[in-house]
Design an enzyme around this catalytic site. Structure first.
Site, PDB file in Angstrom:
ATOM      1  N   ASP A 159       0.836  -1.186   0.000  1.00 21.59           N
ATOM      2  CA  ASP A 159       0.000   0.000   0.000  1.00 21.59           C
ATOM      3  C   ASP A 159       0.879   1.246   0.000  1.00 21.59           C
ATOM      4  OD1 ASP A 159      -2.312   1.877   0.997  1.00 21.59           O
ATOM      5  OD2 ASP A 159      -3.251  -0.079   0.685  1.00 21.59           O
TER       6      ASP A 159
ATOM      7  N   HIS B 171      -3.339   6.139   4.096  1.00 18.85           N
ATOM      8  CA  HIS B 171      -4.158   5.078   3.507  1.00 18.85           C
ATOM      9  C   HIS B 171      -3.737   3.702   4.002  1.00 18.85           C
ATOM     10  CE1 HIS B 171      -5.790   2.372   0.385  1.00 18.85           C
ATOM     11  NE2 HIS B 171      -6.712   3.301   0.211  1.00 18.85           N
TER      12      HIS B 171
ATOM     13  N   SER C  79     -11.071  -0.271  -1.326  1.00 15.05           N
ATOM     14  CA  SER C  79      -9.803  -0.333  -0.601  1.00 15.05           C
ATOM     15  C   SER C  79      -9.989  -0.784   0.837  1.00 15.05           C
ATOM     16  CB  SER C  79      -9.143   1.050  -0.562  1.00 15.05           C
ATOM     17  OG  SER C  79      -8.596   1.396  -1.799  1.00 15.05           O
TER      18      SER C  79
END
Length: 463
Positions: free
Chosen positions: A99, A130, A345
């Site tokens: 990621d 994130h 996600s």
């Protein structure tokens, strides 16, 4: 598993993502394709690092801090992870998070470094807020007074930074050369570095890999994901690692076109017959691809459909760990306020947590058997499978505890040498011979009778 993909294509797109968008390449309707894996394209083992010199061009994202309350967040409550924890909490599992990096957090005690393909870091810094959120959904530990925890709180996280919206290539090439290779205008990361990151995760001992990144391209347009497909096959088929990936988000600058739904009038239609947007690595057969649903179980409007979607999990208005400080976050601060933490996600890591729970409790299962179990125990839609939620919303307790008959595997029998074919049998002339013999005998008898009758006729009547 849904019908899947068997034709190799070429991909040159990026996998950097925003909180509500997983891909950054435009799409348009085209003919359907199926990927084929070329194992020769597997990246060789190598130390992690960017393929080109990079530099930070944008400021790091600022997470929107959330109150750490006693209430269990909606997503975790819906899936009821707590019901599984008396049986397993995922201990012994190493989940690789490929990621934007994962920042150290008190509730990620098992966090370890897997490397950095964006800059000269170690993967333990998240400038995009994130990867830390993704990791928290997988393995954040429980804490007194907090209703939030990851689905597999005793699993460990291996962080590999593979993309970032804050970094770009130090590029001195002419503008025409830059235009020939479409890269994320906002950041750095591509399918090749993702393939390398998968290889690194596997060779570092990961048992589950979570990829909350995706590149969208038009079907028929050509996308260079050969190394990515080879890396997925290496992970699943050769090294027995479960690979979970986000399905992708429609409505972004790249994934503009939603793929078609199942036609109820023609339920037997091949879902691979027509679609306009390819999402990679989601479309590879060995990937457990995850779509998103809302709190009421309906498909999220942003979730990209496709024949490759396997299961679904909640993905809207999520809460997880903050990449700054020791608390929680529910999005990032934007120019117009808070951008909520929504997208496939964030559905994917919940399924990665389920995979970690299953692997911890049932270590005898192969990666493909784990995937099959998760699919078979999901809450299926009425039609059994559809391109938005696949086989349905995952059920962690059922995946861990239910009795599931594994899907039969196709077995190719060894070749067997065959003897030469026997010569054709000789024609049977017995009926014809018998008929001819009978005719001859009849003729002989008639001839004898005729011969015996001649003297009698010559004598005539007495004188």
């Amino acid at each position: 598993m849904t019908p899947r993909r068997q034709r190799w294509i070429v991909i040159a797109g990026v996998t950097a993502l925003a909180l509500t968008s997983n891909a950054v390449i435009g799409v348009s309707p085209a003919y359907a394709e199926r990927p084929v894996i070329d194992p020769a394209q597997l990246p060789p083992p190598s130390p992690p690092g960017p393929l080109e010199p990079t530099e930070q061009k944008n400021a790091c994202a600022l997470p929107s801090e959330a109150v750490d309350a006693q209430e269990v967040p909606t997503a975790q409550e819906t899936l009821d992870f707590a019901s599984v924890w008396p049986i397993t909490r995922g201990a012994g599992q190493l989940v690789a998070v490929i990621d934007t990096g994962v920042t150290s957090h008190p509730r990620l005690a098992g966090l370890t470094s897997g490397g950095d393909y964006v800059s000269a870091g170690d993967g333990l810094f998240d400038c995009d807020a994130h990867g830390t959120m993704v990791a928290g959904l997988i393995a954040a530990q429980t804490a007194p007074g907090s209703g939030f925890a990851g689905g597999a709180p005793d699993a460990r996280v291996l962080s590999i930074r593979q993309s970032s919206n804050a970094f770009q290539i130090v590029d001195n090439r002419p503008e025409e050369e830059k235009a020939a290779e479409p890269e994320n205008a906002a950041g750095y990361g591509n399918a090749r570095t993702m393939a390398m990151a998968i290889r690194t995760a596997v060779d570092s001992g990961a048992t589950v890999i979570n990829i909350s990144e995706v590149a969208c391209v038009p079907a028929g347009g050509g996308v260079a994901d050969g190394p990515l497909g080879a890396a997925v096959q290496y992970a699943v088929r050769e090294r027995n690692v479960v690979v979970v990936a986000a399905a992708g988000n429609v409505g972004s600058a790249a994934c503009r076109t939603q793929n078609p739904m199942t036609d109820p009038v023609r339920p037997g239609t091949d879902p691979w017959a027509s679609f306009g947007t390819i999402a990679t690595p989601a479309w590879f057969d060995d990937v457990l691809t995850v779509g998103s649903v809302e709190s009421d179980g309906t498909p999220s409007p942003f979730s990209l459909a496709g024949p490759w979607v396997d299961v679904a999990a909640p993905g809207s208005n999520m809460t997880s760990l903050s990449s700054t400080g020791n608390g929680l976050a529910n999005g990032v601060l934007g120019t117009d306020g808070v951008l909520p933490m929504s997208g496939t996600s964030f559905a994917a890591p919940l399924v990665a947590a389920v995979a970690a729970l299953v692997r911890a409790h049932r270590p005898e299962l192969s990666a493909l058997e784990v995937v099959d179990r998760i699919q078979r125990t999901a809450h299926a839609p009425a039609e059994g499978w559809n391109p938005l939620v696949g086989h349905g919303v995952v059920d962690p307790l059922a995946a861990v505890t239910d009795l599931v008959t594994p899907a039969p595997r196709a077995v190719l029998a060894d070749s067997v040498a065959l003897s030469a074919p026997l010569p054709p049998p000789a024609p049977d002339h017995r009926p014809r011979t018998a008929a001819a013999t009978g005719s001859v005998l009849v003729a002989v008898v008639l001839a004898l009778g005729l011969a015996l009758s001649i003297p009698l006729r010559r004598r005539g009547p007495p004188q």
